[in-house]
Design a protein around this motif. Structure first.
Motif, PDB file in Angstrom:
ATOM      1  N   GLU A  12       7.357 -37.452  12.144  1.00  0.00           N
ATOM      2  CA  GLU A  12       5.901 -37.522  12.078  1.00  0.00           C
ATOM      3  C   GLU A  12       5.333 -37.783  13.464  1.00  0.00           C
ATOM      4  O   GLU A  12       5.883 -38.568  14.238  1.00  0.00           O
ATOM      5  N   SER A  13       4.250 -37.102  13.766  1.00  0.00           N
ATOM      6  CA  SER A  13       3.582 -37.275  15.058  1.00  0.00           C
ATOM      7  C   SER A  13       2.104 -36.978  14.868  1.00  0.00           C
ATOM      8  O   SER A  13       1.659 -36.654  13.768  1.00  0.00           O
ATOM      9  N   LYS A  14       1.342 -37.061  15.958  1.00  0.00           N
ATOM     10  CA  LYS A  14      -0.075 -36.728  15.910  1.00  0.00           C
ATOM     11  C   LYS A  14      -0.403 -35.738  17.022  1.00  0.00           C
ATOM     12  O   LYS A  14      -0.002 -35.931  18.178  1.00  0.00           O
ATOM     13  N   VAL A  15      -1.114 -34.700  16.659  1.00  0.00           N
ATOM     14  CA  VAL A  15      -1.553 -33.693  17.620  1.00  0.00           C
ATOM     15  C   VAL A  15      -2.801 -34.225  18.305  1.00  0.00           C
ATOM     16  O   VAL A  15      -3.761 -34.637  17.634  1.00  0.00           O
ATOM     17  N   PHE A  16      -2.793 -34.216  19.644  1.00  0.00           N
ATOM     18  CA  PHE A  16      -3.902 -34.757  20.428  1.00  0.00           C
ATOM     19  C   PHE A  16      -4.164 -36.219  20.089  1.00  0.00           C
ATOM     20  O   PHE A  16      -5.269 -36.728  20.275  1.00  0.00           O
ATOM     21  N   GLY A  17      -3.127 -36.873  19.568  1.00  0.00           N
ATOM     22  CA  GLY A  17      -3.256 -38.278  19.238  1.00  0.00           C
ATOM     23  C   GLY A  17      -4.112 -38.563  18.022  1.00  0.00           C
ATOM     24  O   GLY A  17      -4.389 -39.722  17.709  1.00  0.00           O
ATOM     25  N   VAL A  18      -4.517 -37.505  17.292  1.00  0.00           N
ATOM     26  CA  VAL A  18      -5.443 -37.678  16.169  1.00  0.00           C
ATOM     27  C   VAL A  18      -4.915 -37.069  14.870  1.00  0.00           C
ATOM     28  O   VAL A  18      -4.867 -37.738  13.834  1.00  0.00           O
ATOM     29  N   PHE A  19      -4.538 -35.800  14.924  1.00  0.00           N
ATOM     30  CA  PHE A  19      -4.211 -35.063  13.702  1.00  0.00           C
ATOM     31  C   PHE A  19      -2.743 -35.262  13.332  1.00  0.00           C
ATOM     32  O   PHE A  19      -1.855 -34.957  14.135  1.00  0.00           O
ATOM     33  N   PRO A  20      -2.475 -35.791  12.137  1.00  0.00           N
ATOM     34  CA  PRO A  20      -1.081 -36.030  11.740  1.00  0.00           C
ATOM     35  C   PRO A  20      -0.304 -34.721  11.561  1.00  0.00           C
ATOM     36  O   PRO A  20      -0.852 -33.715  11.102  1.00  0.00           O
ATOM     37  N   ARG A  21       0.960 -34.747  11.948  1.00  0.00           N
ATOM     38  CA  ARG A  21       1.808 -33.566  11.811  1.00  0.00           C
ATOM     39  C   ARG A  21       3.204 -33.996  11.374  1.00  0.00           C
ATOM     40  O   ARG A  21       3.745 -34.969  11.887  1.00  0.00           O
ATOM     41  N   ARG A  22       3.745 -33.251  10.442  1.00  0.00           N
ATOM     42  CA  ARG A  22       5.118 -33.490  10.001  1.00  0.00           C
ATOM     43  C   ARG A  22       5.964 -32.264  10.304  1.00  0.00           C
ATOM     44  O   ARG A  22       5.537 -31.133  10.056  1.00  0.00           O
ATOM     45  N   ARG A  23       7.146 -32.504  10.806  1.00  0.00           N
ATOM     46  CA  ARG A  23       8.100 -31.418  11.013  1.00  0.00           C
ATOM     47  C   ARG A  23       9.449 -31.841  10.449  1.00  0.00           C
ATOM     48  O   ARG A  23       9.733 -33.035  10.304  1.00  0.00           O
ATOM     49  N   TYR A  24      10.277 -30.830  10.151  1.00  0.00           N
ATOM     50  CA  TYR A  24      11.505 -31.094   9.400  1.00  0.00           C
ATOM     51  C   TYR A  24      12.723 -30.462  10.073  1.00  0.00           C
ATOM     52  O   TYR A  24      13.193 -29.415   9.663  1.00  0.00           O
ATOM     53  N   PRO A  25      13.252 -31.117  11.114  1.00  0.00           N
ATOM     54  CA  PRO A  25      14.465 -30.592  11.746  1.00  0.00           C
ATOM     55  C   PRO A  25      15.680 -30.712  10.833  1.00  0.00           C
ATOM     56  O   PRO A  25      15.701 -31.537   9.913  1.00  0.00           O
ATOM     57  N   GLU A  26      16.666 -29.890  11.103  1.00  0.00           N
ATOM     58  CA  GLU A  26      17.859 -29.850  10.255  1.00  0.00           C
ATOM     59  C   GLU A  26      18.692 -31.116  10.413  1.00  0.00           C
ATOM     60  O   GLU A  26      18.918 -31.592  11.515  1.00  0.00           O
ATOM     61  N   ALA A  27      19.146 -31.658   9.297  1.00  0.00           N
ATOM     62  CA  ALA A  27      20.006 -32.838   9.304  1.00  0.00           C
ATOM     63  C   ALA A  27      21.427 -32.499   8.883  1.00  0.00           C
ATOM     64  O   ALA A  27      22.392 -33.142   9.297  1.00  0.00           O
ATOM     65  N   ASP A  28      21.582 -31.495   8.015  1.00  0.00           N
ATOM     66  CA  ASP A  28      22.892 -31.056   7.521  1.00  0.00           C
ATOM     67  C   ASP A  28      22.905 -29.531   7.567  1.00  0.00           C
ATOM     68  O   ASP A  28      22.254 -28.873   6.753  1.00  0.00           O
ATOM     69  N   GLY A  29      23.632 -28.979   8.528  1.00  0.00           N
ATOM     70  CA  GLY A  29      23.620 -27.531   8.737  1.00  0.00           C
ATOM     71  C   GLY A  29      24.544 -26.745   7.823  1.00  0.00           C
ATOM     72  O   GLY A  29      24.526 -25.502   7.859  1.00  0.00           O
ATOM     73  N   THR A  30      25.329 -27.421   7.000  1.00  0.00           N
ATOM     74  CA  THR A  30      26.318 -26.695   6.192  1.00  0.00           C
ATOM     75  C   THR A  30      25.659 -25.793   5.151  1.00  0.00           C
ATOM     76  O   THR A  30      26.156 -24.707   4.855  1.00  0.00           O
ATOM     77  N   VAL A  31      24.536 -26.231   4.590  1.00  0.00           N
ATOM     78  CA  VAL A  31      23.873 -25.442   3.548  1.00  0.00           C
ATOM     79  C   VAL A  31      23.326 -24.145   4.131  1.00  0.00           C
ATOM     80  O   VAL A  31      23.515 -23.064   3.563  1.00  0.00           O
ATOM     81  N   GLU A  32      22.655 -24.228   5.277  1.00  0.00           N
ATOM     82  CA  GLU A  32      22.101 -23.022   5.885  1.00  0.00           C
ATOM     83  C   GLU A  32      23.203 -22.088   6.375  1.00  0.00           C
ATOM     84  O   GLU A  32      23.081 -20.862   6.264  1.00  0.00           O
ATOM     85  N   ARG A  33      24.266 -22.634   6.908  1.00  0.00           N
ATOM     86  CA  ARG A  33      25.370 -21.769   7.366  1.00  0.00           C
ATOM     87  C   ARG A  33      25.965 -20.980   6.208  1.00  0.00           C
ATOM     88  O   ARG A  33      26.227 -19.775   6.329  1.00  0.00           O
TER      89      ARG A  33
END
Length: 220
Positions: free
Chosen positions: A113-134
């Motif tokens: 979780e972060s904020k764009v321009f310090g105001v707008f909340p943003r969520r991103r979802y990096p990979e934690a377990d690559g076995t499923v996608e592989r």
């Protein structure tokens, strides 16, 4: 680990490192279509022509699908059927969030979780377990590039990706022309009962229709 078609489409879309969603709009249609197809395969809903109907409201045991099953029942408002395009349009934005959250619950992705321009909340979802996608990408390579016979779920996934024109998500290093013909062949193949294949064809037509409307609206 067995994940749903909708989650598989999200995995192809999410950037492994940044967790950003690629081709967000088209992915929304495909994810909503994936949830619907799962319910068709589970014999909970039917898709015939332009219409969607609820045939059995018994829970499937998969919370992502059961959530959609309840929403469809409410959306029908006592009617026997409504237009598939109306449901896809209603669900495509929310379906993405539901699929990503399920991947997070399974531990396949994490959340940042972060904020764009310090105001707008943003969520991103990096990979934690690559076995499923592989494993997912290996299945797609086997059936699309190597000519292996697809199982019902893989063929359904290919059909959804092809309908939403998400060829580059599945095969980022190959030109669309190199894979689209084979993906179309798989989508039209004898991989399931005629009722399921007919539902896929009707869903593809609906996805093409709603995507075309979106493109026109965006460029108008």
């Amino acid at each position: 680990m067995t994940v749903t078609l909708a989650e598989e489409i999200m995995l192809l879309s999410l950037d492994d490192e940044s967790g950003a969603t690629r081709q967000r709009q088209a992915v929304g249609w495909a994810v909503a279509g994936g949830l619907l197809l799962e319910l068709v395969l589970a014999e909970r809903v039917t898709v015939k022509g332009k219409y969607l109907a609820l045939s059995d409201d018994t829970p499937t045991g998969e919370e992502l699908l059961d959530g959609r099953l309840g929403l469809i029942g409410t959306w029908l408002r006592g009617r026997s059927k409504r237009r598939v395009t109306d449901w896809l349009t209603k669900d495509q934005a929310k379906a993405v969030g539901a699929a990503v959250e399920r991947l997070r619950e399974r531990g396949v992705v994490s959340v940042e979780e972060s904020k764009v321009f310090g105001v707008f909340p943003r969520r991103r979802y990096p990979e934690a377990d690559g076995t499923v996608e592989r494993a997912l990408r290996e299945r797609l390579v086997a059936v699309v590039l190597r000519g292996a016979e697809p199982d019902q779920r893989t063929a359904g996934l290919v059909a959804l990706l092809h309908a939403a024109k998400l060829h580059r998500l599945a095969f980022p290093d190959l030109p669309r022309g190199q894979v689209s013909a084979r993906m179309a062949e798989i989508a039209a193949g004898q991989w399931a009962a005629e009722s399921v294949r007919a539902a896929i064809r009707d869903m593809q037509a609906a996805m093409v229709a709603v995507t075309a409307v979106t493109v026109v609206a965006a460029t108008g």
